[in-house]
Design a protein around this motif. Structure first.
Motif, mmCIF file in Angstrom:
data_model
loop_
_atom_site.group_PDB
_atom_site.id
_atom_site.type_symbol
_atom_site.label_atom_id
_atom_site.label_comp_id
_atom_site.label_asym_id
_atom_site.label_seq_id
_atom_site.Cartn_x
_atom_site.Cartn_y
_atom_site.Cartn_z
ATOM 1 N N TYR A 1 0.837 -1.212 0.000
ATOM 2 C CA TYR A 1 0.000 0.000 0.000
ATOM 3 C C TYR A 1 0.867 1.256 0.000
ATOM 4 N N PHE A 2 1.924 1.251 0.818
ATOM 5 C CA PHE A 2 2.839 2.386 0.887
ATOM 6 C C PHE A 2 3.459 2.646 -0.492
ATOM 7 N N ALA A 3 3.919 1.576 -1.150
ATOM 8 C CA ALA A 3 4.530 1.714 -2.494
ATOM 9 C C ALA A 3 3.509 2.284 -3.480
ATOM 10 N N GLN A 4 2.272 1.809 -3.403
ATOM 11 C CA GLN A 4 1.212 2.283 -4.305
ATOM 12 C C GLN A 4 0.924 3.767 -4.074
ATOM 13 N N VAL A 5 0.827 4.169 -2.813
ATOM 14 C CA VAL A 5 0.538 5.577 -2.491
ATOM 15 C C VAL A 5 1.693 6.467 -2.942
ATOM 16 N N MET A 6 2.926 5.985 -2.811
ATOM 17 C CA MET A 6 4.089 6.781 -3.198
ATOM 18 C C MET A 6 4.185 6.971 -4.711
ATOM 19 N N GLU A 7 3.433 6.186 -5.489
ATOM 20 C CA GLU A 7 3.410 6.358 -6.948
ATOM 21 C C GLU A 7 2.434 7.454 -7.374
ATOM 22 N N GLU A 8 1.541 7.865 -6.457
ATOM 23 C CA GLU A 8 0.554 8.886 -6.800
ATOM 24 C C GLU A 8 1.235 10.247 -6.943
ATOM 25 N N SER A 9 0.686 11.076 -7.853
ATOM 26 C CA SER A 9 1.295 12.394 -8.046
ATOM 27 C C SER A 9 0.246 13.463 -8.345
ATOM 28 N N GLY A 10 -0.996 13.207 -7.960
ATOM 29 C CA GLY A 10 -2.081 14.146 -8.236
ATOM 30 C C GLY A 10 -2.098 15.329 -7.277
ATOM 31 N N PRO A 11 -3.106 16.187 -7.416
ATOM 32 C CA PRO A 11 -3.184 17.431 -6.634
ATOM 33 C C PRO A 11 -3.080 17.258 -5.114
ATOM 34 N N ALA A 12 -3.571 16.145 -4.574
ATOM 35 C CA ALA A 12 -3.488 15.947 -3.115
ATOM 36 C C ALA A 12 -2.038 15.862 -2.643
ATOM 37 N N THR A 13 -1.129 15.451 -3.534
ATOM 38 C CA THR A 13 0.277 15.312 -3.141
ATOM 39 C C THR A 13 1.001 16.655 -3.099
ATOM 40 N N TRP A 14 0.374 17.710 -3.640
ATOM 41 C CA TRP A 14 1.028 19.025 -3.690
ATOM 42 C C TRP A 14 0.618 19.916 -2.536
ATOM 43 N N ASP A 15 -0.446 19.543 -1.819
ATOM 44 C CA ASP A 15 -1.004 20.480 -0.838
ATOM 45 C C ASP A 15 -0.129 20.606 0.411
ATOM 46 N N ASP A 16 -0.423 21.617 1.196
ATOM 47 C CA ASP A 16 0.394 21.927 2.378
ATOM 48 C C ASP A 16 0.451 20.763 3.355
ATOM 49 N N GLU A 17 -0.653 20.041 3.515
ATOM 50 C CA GLU A 17 -0.741 18.949 4.484
ATOM 51 C C GLU A 17 0.127 17.765 4.091
ATOM 52 N N ASN A 18 0.175 17.451 2.794
ATOM 53 C CA ASN A 18 0.835 16.221 2.338
ATOM 54 C C ASN A 18 2.233 16.399 1.770
ATOM 55 N N PHE A 19 2.546 17.565 1.236
ATOM 56 C CA PHE A 19 3.784 17.704 0.482
ATOM 57 C C PHE A 19 5.036 17.382 1.316
#
Length: 199
Positions: free
Chosen positions: A86-104
């Motif tokens: 699951y961690f590997a799968q999530v780390m492949e994501e690159s959409g808008p949620a990955t750019w926000d202040d909380e997640n970046f």
């Protein structure tokens, strides 16, 4: 992983990826990872851990080496095979949620586990979002200057300079990624050295 609390869950999974930890050690590592401005209480951490256990992403084991004079054994948390996947799968994501202040910030902390094209997409997305913010702050600053006192203007200037610095930093990182990224030696295989000047 766009819901609130997702950044904490990702941070927990990333830290447990290499080795199991007790709650106390995990909290210390999380505070170091999330930064001095984030206070992480056990009241926030343990519900997160229980959720991850329920989802089958981590396991809570009694640590027989940690028994202390009649007290309950300390619990050690470790990633399951499903958690690693699951961690590997999530780390492949690159959409808008990955750019926000909380997640970046959390994403960036585990960039060594992400491929270069994904890193570039996240960095470019973050830069684009901040450039939009920069324009908004500049416009608001110009509109509000007439009625603002010196302290308000100073606060606006500080905000503007902070965003400008981050945009410059992101541009440098994007250029470095396109030039081949960081070189990772055996001593720091866990991730890039932010002080390195090599590309």
């Amino acid at each position: 992983m766009a819901r609130r609390g997702a950044a904490l869950e990702l941070a927990v999974l990333g830290l447990l990826h290499d080795s199991p930890m007790h709650g106390y050690e995990l909290r210390k590592q999380l505070i170091a990872l999330l930064g001095w401005g984030r206070v992480l209480s056990y009241g926030t951490l343990y519900p997160c851990l229980k959720t991850l256990v329920r989802q089958g992403l981590i396991i809570a084991d009694d640590d027989p080496d940690a028994a202390i004079r009649g007290r309950r054994n300390r619990i050690a948390y470790r990633l399951t095979a499903e958690g690693k996947e699951y961690f590997a799968q999530v780390m492949e994501e690159s959409g808008p949620a990955t750019w926000d202040d909380e997640n970046f910030g959390v994403r960036f902390a585990f960039f060594a586990r992400t491929d270069a094209p994904t890193r570039v997409r996240i960095l470019e997305g973050r830069r684009s979002r901040l450039q939009e913010r920069l324009e908004n702050v500049r416009d608001a600053s110009l509109r509000g200057r007439r009625g603002a006192d010196n302290y308000t203007r100073e606060l606006q200037r500080h905000g503007l300079e902070s965003v400008e610095r981050e945009v410059e930093w992101l541009t440098e990182l994007i250029d470095r990624e396109r030039a081949g990224g960081y070189t990772v030696s055996g001593d720091d295989a866990g991730g890039p050295d932010p002080t390195s000047q090599t590309a």
